[in-house]
Design a protein around this motif. Structure first.
Motif, PDB file in Angstrom:
ATOM      1  N   GLU A 136      -3.328   0.062  -2.008  1.00 19.07           N
ATOM      2  CA  GLU A 136      -3.283   1.343  -2.608  1.00 19.07           C
ATOM      3  C   GLU A 136      -2.895   1.432  -3.911  1.00 19.07           C
ATOM      4  O   GLU A 136      -3.257   2.321  -4.953  1.00 19.07           O
ATOM      5  N   THR A 137      -1.742   0.601  -4.017  1.00 16.78           N
ATOM      6  CA  THR A 137      -1.215   0.353  -5.740  1.00 16.78           C
ATOM      7  C   THR A 137      -2.190  -0.146  -6.685  1.00 16.78           C
ATOM      8  O   THR A 137      -2.415   0.258  -7.938  1.00 16.78           O
ATOM      9  N   VAL A 138      -2.951  -1.121  -6.315  1.00 20.87           N
ATOM     10  CA  VAL A 138      -4.015  -1.920  -7.115  1.00 20.87           C
ATOM     11  C   VAL A 138      -5.114  -1.046  -7.278  1.00 20.87           C
ATOM     12  O   VAL A 138      -5.709  -1.002  -8.560  1.00 20.87           O
ATOM     13  N   GLY A 139      -5.466  -0.367  -6.256  1.00 25.56           N
ATOM     14  CA  GLY A 139      -6.655   0.695  -6.394  1.00 25.56           C
ATOM     15  C   GLY A 139      -6.375   1.667  -7.394  1.00 25.56           C
ATOM     16  O   GLY A 139      -7.327   2.002  -8.274  1.00 25.56           O
ATOM     17  N   ALA A 140      -5.193   2.107  -7.662  1.00 30.85           N
ATOM     18  CA  ALA A 140      -4.702   2.990  -8.462  1.00 30.85           C
ATOM     19  C   ALA A 140      -4.678   2.569  -9.829  1.00 30.85           C
ATOM     20  O   ALA A 140      -5.108   3.198 -11.082  1.00 30.85           O
ATOM     21  N   MET A 141      -4.309   1.257  -9.966  1.00 26.48           N
ATOM     22  CA  MET A 141      -4.294   0.586 -11.211  1.00 26.48           C
ATOM     23  C   MET A 141      -5.630   0.300 -11.795  1.00 26.48           C
ATOM     24  O   MET A 141      -6.001   0.187 -12.920  1.00 26.48           O
ATOM     25  N   ALA A 142      -6.547   0.045 -10.764  1.00 25.39           N
ATOM     26  CA  ALA A 142      -7.690  -0.315 -11.210  1.00 25.39           C
ATOM     27  C   ALA A 142      -8.691   0.742 -11.783  1.00 25.39           C
ATOM     28  O   ALA A 142      -9.532   0.732 -12.978  1.00 25.39           O
ATOM     29  N   GLU A 143      -8.047   1.909 -11.455  1.00 29.50           N
ATOM     30  CA  GLU A 143      -8.843   3.233 -11.966  1.00 29.50           C
ATOM     31  C   GLU A 143      -8.061   3.343 -13.567  1.00 29.50           C
ATOM     32  O   GLU A 143      -8.961   3.886 -14.254  1.00 29.50           O
ATOM     33  N   SER A 159       4.684 -12.044  -3.105  1.00 28.45           N
ATOM     34  CA  SER A 159       4.568 -13.229  -2.245  1.00 28.45           C
ATOM     35  C   SER A 159       3.056 -13.649  -2.515  1.00 28.45           C
ATOM     36  O   SER A 159       2.048 -12.860  -2.802  1.00 28.45           O
ATOM     37  N   PRO A 160       2.733 -14.865  -2.140  1.00 25.08           N
ATOM     38  CA  PRO A 160       1.398 -15.282  -2.109  1.00 25.08           C
ATOM     39  C   PRO A 160       0.320 -14.390  -1.213  1.00 25.08           C
ATOM     40  O   PRO A 160      -0.639 -14.081  -1.611  1.00 25.08           O
ATOM     41  N   ALA A 161       0.500 -13.880  -0.226  1.00 29.74           N
ATOM     42  CA  ALA A 161      -0.027 -12.830   0.791  1.00 29.74           C
ATOM     43  C   ALA A 161      -0.385 -11.706  -0.147  1.00 29.74           C
ATOM     44  O   ALA A 161      -1.384 -10.973  -0.258  1.00 29.74           O
ATOM     45  N   THR A 162       0.807 -11.074  -0.703  1.00 24.47           N
ATOM     46  CA  THR A 162       0.466 -10.070  -1.356  1.00 24.47           C
ATOM     47  C   THR A 162      -0.500 -10.277  -2.581  1.00 24.47           C
ATOM     48  O   THR A 162      -1.438  -9.404  -3.015  1.00 24.47           O
ATOM     49  N   ALA A 166      -3.931  -8.070  -3.213  1.00 28.34           N
ATOM     50  CA  ALA A 166      -4.030  -7.475  -4.436  1.00 28.34           C
ATOM     51  C   ALA A 166      -5.427  -7.753  -5.171  1.00 28.34           C
ATOM     52  O   ALA A 166      -6.259  -7.007  -5.819  1.00 28.34           O
ATOM     53  N   HIS A 167      -5.590  -9.295  -5.314  1.00 29.59           N
ATOM     54  CA  HIS A 167      -6.665  -9.746  -5.984  1.00 29.59           C
ATOM     55  C   HIS A 167      -8.020  -9.502  -5.368  1.00 29.59           C
ATOM     56  O   HIS A 167      -9.109  -9.428  -5.889  1.00 29.59           O
ATOM     57  N   ALA A 168      -7.901  -9.182  -3.943  1.00 25.18           N
ATOM     58  CA  ALA A 168      -9.008  -8.696  -3.141  1.00 25.18           C
ATOM     59  C   ALA A 168      -9.601  -7.527  -3.708  1.00 25.18           C
ATOM     60  O   ALA A 168     -10.937  -7.053  -3.699  1.00 25.18           O
TER      61      ALA A 168
END
Length: 331
Positions: A136-143, A159-162, A166-168
């Motif tokens: 959700e955070t990265v989705g807003a940043m992508a905007e 973390s690597p999982a996060t 995010a990269h996805a």
């Protein structure tokens, strides 16, 4: 100056960046005129990666950088800043983390105003609220990227999982992590492997162990009363002597190499790979010039091994952050 590429973005960044935080807060008295001259000198030396955050002095550091940027060629600097840490109105200290999607554009617009620019080159999540899905955070940043307010996205202390999650959602160009001869386990291993698999640059902050690896701090008496390091575990009475002893070993190797301890420590990091970009912080030209000279220092594999052996990570005394800050890391 040598240059590297920021992730897979194509953005050209100096192999060594400049951390600007200390120009406004944290490490004793500040001097705005000297800070501005240091930024001038950085530009002259080809340093274009400039790192700040909205949390540094509650926006004061962004405003300082904005004053320097005013009237300059915008392409001269790769401006990076961060959001997510909120200050407690009563104490003035960081009191929590907010990475909610609604807050993302609010924080970005505030940073743009303080910096006086129309876009941020690299926008980081400073710390992650584990209660908010990173998607959700990265989705807003992508905007923000779509709106032209931000060029590239980054995360800090995740973390690597996060990082994968995010990269996805949107390509992540950089992850900012503490990385130095004093602090290696944060990066080396799964995190570095993940970054290399995904083509993400590791931006190494505190590459000189908050000044201790430079050999300038030999006791708590070297720090002024308003220096935050007095509250940090590695500078505590029970730890600082042991850590300074490690720096003595580093100094011996640096003398053999014909450089300063700071230059040896930075050259070691630069030699870890083209995807590692240290951002030593300084507010003085003389330290900036010393740091930049490390870019030209060529270490052999044997030199790097000797430096690693001289500063065994397990021998470093104290946590890298106070307890209240440790809980915000690694989500």
């Amino acid at each position: 100056m040598k240059y590297r590429t920021l992730g897979r973005s194509g953005v050209r960044i100096s192999a060594l960046g400049l951390g600007c935080m200390g120009m406004s807060i944290a490490y004793g008295p500040t001097d705005e005129e000297e800070a501005l001259r240091t930024l001038d000198r950085a530009a002259e030396l080809g340093v274009n990666l400039l790192d700040t955050a909205d949390a540094y002095g509650r926006g004061a550091n962004e405003e300082l950088l904005g004053r320097w940027l005013r009237g300059r060629d915008r392409d001269e600097a790769v401006v990076t800043t961060k959001f997510g840490l909120r200050h407690d109105s009563a104490t003035g200290r960081v009191g929590g983390v907010d990475t909610s999607p609604d807050y993302v554009p609010v924080a970005c617009d505030a940073s743009l105003r303080r910096l006086g620019v129309d876009h941020i080159d690299l926008y980081y999540v400073h710390r992650r609220d584990p209660g908010v899905p990173i998607e959700e955070t990265v989705g807003a940043m992508a905007e923000l990227v779509a709106a032209g307010k931000v060029r590239c996205l980054g995360l800090s202390e995740v973390s690597p999982a996060t990082l994968r999650a995010a990269h996805a959602v949107h390509p992540i160009s950089a992850v900012q992590l503490e990385y130095s001869l004093f602090t290696r386990d944060v990066v080396e291993g799964e995190m570095l492997a993940t970054c290399r698999e995904l083509g993400i640059t590791v931006v190494a902050y505190s590459p000189l162990g908050r000044g201790m690896l430079a050999g300038e701090v030999t006791s708590r008496d070297d720090l002024t009363e308003d220096d935050n390091r007095l509250r940090w575990p590695r500078f505590a009475e029970e730890n600082i002597e042991r850590n300074v002893a490690l720096v003595a070993a580093l100094r011996s190797i640096a003398a053999r190499l014909g450089c300063t301890p700071a230059q040896a420590a930075l050259a070691w990091l630069l030699g870890q790979g083209e995807d590692i970009v240290p951002i030593p912080g300084t507010k003085r030209r003389r330290y900036l010039e010393e740091n930049v000279a490390a870019v030209a220092l060529e270490l052999t594999e044997e030199d790097r091994a000797a430096l690693r052996a001289a500063v065994p990570e397990e021998a470093v005394a104290g946590e890298r952050y106070p307890a209240a800050a440790l809980v915000r890391l690694g989500h």
